[in-house]
Scaffold this motif. Structure first.
Motif, PDB file in Angstrom:
ATOM      1  N   PRO A  89      12.402   2.501  62.250  1.00 41.63           N
ATOM      2  CA  PRO A  89      11.711   1.369  62.553  1.00 41.63           C
ATOM      3  C   PRO A  89      13.110   0.617  62.340  1.00 41.63           C
ATOM      4  N   VAL A  90      14.346   1.475  61.673  1.00 38.52           N
ATOM      5  CA  VAL A  90      15.144   0.419  62.144  1.00 38.52           C
ATOM      6  C   VAL A  90      16.346   0.537  63.461  1.00 38.52           C
ATOM      7  N   SER A  91      16.257   1.752  64.366  1.00 41.82           N
ATOM      8  CA  SER A  91      16.795   2.115  65.659  1.00 41.82           C
ATOM      9  C   SER A  91      15.853   1.428  66.711  1.00 41.82           C
ATOM     10  N   GLY A  92      14.593   1.694  66.382  1.00 38.60           N
ATOM     11  CA  GLY A  92      12.753   1.557  66.924  1.00 38.60           C
ATOM     12  C   GLY A  92      12.998   2.805  67.994  1.00 38.60           C
ATOM     13  N   LEU A  93      12.912   3.599  67.620  1.00 33.29           N
ATOM     14  CA  LEU A  93      13.382   5.234  68.972  1.00 33.29           C
ATOM     15  C   LEU A  93      12.178   5.269  68.151  1.00 33.29           C
ATOM     16  N   HIS A  94      11.736   6.184  69.242  1.00 28.36           N
ATOM     17  CA  HIS A  94      10.591   7.292  69.390  1.00 28.36           C
ATOM     18  C   HIS A  94      10.779   8.530  69.448  1.00 28.36           C
ATOM     19  N   GLY A  95      10.994  10.149  68.920  1.00 29.51           N
ATOM     20  CA  GLY A  95      11.218  11.395  69.336  1.00 29.51           C
ATOM     21  C   GLY A  95       9.899  12.404  68.494  1.00 29.51           C
ATOM     22  N   LEU A  96      10.462  13.851  68.534  1.00 28.06           N
ATOM     23  CA  LEU A  96       9.538  14.505  67.713  1.00 28.06           C
ATOM     24  C   LEU A  96      10.377  15.072  66.984  1.00 28.06           C
ATOM     25  N   ASP A  97       9.865  15.321  65.486  1.00 25.73           N
ATOM     26  CA  ASP A  97      10.143  16.008  64.351  1.00 25.73           C
ATOM     27  C   ASP A  97       9.291  17.053  63.790  1.00 25.73           C
ATOM     28  N   TRP A  98      10.635  18.383  64.116  1.00 20.67           N
ATOM     29  CA  TRP A  98      10.106  19.444  64.109  1.00 20.67           C
ATOM     30  C   TRP A  98      10.748  20.115  62.478  1.00 20.67           C
ATOM     31  N   HIS A  99       9.495  19.419  61.559  1.00 19.08           N
ATOM     32  CA  HIS A  99      10.225  19.299  60.031  1.00 19.08           C
ATOM     33  C   HIS A  99       9.939  21.400  59.575  1.00 19.08           C
ATOM     34  N   SER A 100      11.209  21.685  58.348  1.00 16.01           N
ATOM     35  CA  SER A 100      11.376  22.499  57.732  1.00 16.01           C
ATOM     36  C   SER A 100      11.266  22.383  55.893  1.00 16.01           C
ATOM     37  N   GLY A 145      11.379   8.415  77.305  1.00 17.34           N
ATOM     38  CA  GLY A 145      10.527   9.263  77.643  1.00 17.34           C
ATOM     39  C   GLY A 145       9.615   7.882  76.453  1.00 17.34           C
ATOM     40  N   LYS A 146       9.057   8.079  74.923  1.00 19.76           N
ATOM     41  CA  LYS A 146       8.717   6.910  74.299  1.00 19.76           C
ATOM     42  C   LYS A 146       9.602   5.547  73.983  1.00 19.76           C
ATOM     43  N   SER A 147      10.627   5.472  73.643  1.00 18.14           N
ATOM     44  CA  SER A 147      11.283   4.399  73.561  1.00 18.14           C
ATOM     45  C   SER A 147      11.689   3.284  74.350  1.00 18.14           C
ATOM     46  N   PRO A 148      11.534   2.547  73.335  1.00 15.00           N
ATOM     47  CA  PRO A 148      11.733   1.546  74.671  1.00 15.00           C
ATOM     48  C   PRO A 148      12.762   1.183  75.666  1.00 15.00           C
ATOM     49  N   TRP A 149      12.992   0.384  76.079  1.00 13.30           N
ATOM     50  CA  TRP A 149      13.969   0.057  78.024  1.00 13.30           C
ATOM     51  C   TRP A 149      14.573  -1.090  76.920  1.00 13.30           C
ATOM     52  N   TRP A 164       6.071   7.508  85.595  1.00 10.12           N
ATOM     53  CA  TRP A 164       7.410   7.314  84.880  1.00 10.12           C
ATOM     54  C   TRP A 164       7.788   6.309  83.723  1.00 10.12           C
ATOM     55  N   SER A 165       8.214   6.803  82.748  1.00 11.98           N
ATOM     56  CA  SER A 165       8.064   5.767  81.374  1.00 11.98           C
ATOM     57  C   SER A 165       9.488   5.603  81.161  1.00 11.98           C
TER      58      SER A 165
END
Length: 291
Positions: free
Chosen positions: A8-19, A60-64, A199-200
């Motif tokens: 929420p700070v940067s507004g970036l989306h992504g994928l998380d492979w947690h360990s 990807g899913k992050s804002p422009w 395309w997104s």
């Protein structure tokens, strides 16, 4: 399995492979027009670390970026600083292609944030000779004035995949499918009354840059990286071996490795295991030095 990631700070989306075993978190940075799914093959092979692959702005899913902003390669540093400094400890960067150029700027400007950097088939950003700077600026300004072509639309995923494969002889559907899927969004064709895909990614990502660094500026920036670096070149990739070693050789602590495969070798199930082994051993060495 990965989980959706959102900062929420940067507004970036992504994928998380947690360990649960991770001592040092990893931020993964994809290449131009790719996205977080670029690490969908290799991330599960690095199961002793938490891999957070972000969609860089405009991908990807992050804002422009806003209409008054551009996608200068150094312009990603701000949002990545916001992501990395939240961990309260130095992190590993895992980067591919354009993402490695982004990592270069972050590592040079904020060395205290990084435990190490891995660069996959990359040797820094494109450059412009000093005597071409004015021409580059002219091209960048004029490109911004032109009407952008609307994102291409597709009737289904297979049509979009075929379009992505058409631009490269090295890629296969199995290899690039995760990236294509994440780079699509649903739209409604109001005239036909049915759904389509487009395309997104922000179309402005394809425009000419206003400015680029000179070769001497790139080398000076690379030399400012203080974290240990592992540079892994794809044997059939985009970077000639001489340029690869010459540029990255200015980094104080840089290990050079060559692995079989093409530019997206980390997305190929046949070549990714060798790359993962190199990365895992490197991280173990770096973390051992800090124990």
């Amino acid at each position: 399995m990965s989980q959706p990631f959102f900062d929420p700070v940067s507004g970036l989306h992504g994928l998380d492979w947690h360990s649960q075993q991770a001592r040092v978190p990893v931020i993964a940075l994809h290449g131009w027009l790719d996205n977080a799914a670029s690490f969908s093959v290799i991330a599960p092979m690095l199961s002793h670390h938490r891999i957070i692959a972000v969609d860089l702005p405009g991908h990807g899913k992050s804002p422009w970026k806003s209409i008054d902003a551009d996608y200068a390669i150094w312009g990603y540093t701000d949002v990545l600083w916001q992501v990395c400094q939240q961990f309260g400890q130095p992190i590993h960067l895992l980067s591919h292609s354009m993402g490695s150029a982004v990592a270069m700027f972050l590592g040079a400007a904020f060395p205290e944030l990084l435990a190490s950097v891995v660069m996959l088939d990359a040797a820094g950003p494109l450059t412009t000779p000093e005597d071409r700077l004015a021409h580059q600026l002219r091209e960048g300004v004029l490109a911004q004035q032109q009407a952008l072509r609307p994102s291409r639309r597709f009737i289904d995923f297979n049509q979009a995949l075929s379009a992505r494969l058409r631009g490269s002889s090295e890629l296969t559907g199995d290899c690039i499918s995760p990236v294509v899927e994440r780079n699509l969004r649903s739209v409604v064709d109001t005239e036909a009354g049915n759904g389509e895909l487009e395309w997104s990614t922000d179309p402005r990502l394809r425009l000419a840059s206003h400015l680029r660094l000179t070769e001497s500026q790139v080398r000076a920036t690379l030399a400012a990286i203080k974290a240990p670096v592992m540079a892994i070149r794809a044997a059939d990739g985009l970077i000639p071996e001489a340029m690869f070693k010459d540029r990255l050789g200015v980094i104080d602590d840089c290990r050079f490795v060559e692995c079989p495969g093409h530019h997206h070798f980390h997305l190929d199930a046949s070549t990714a295991p060798a790359i993962a082994d190199c990365i895992a051993a490197f991280w173990l060495e770096v973390e051992g030095e800090g124990v």
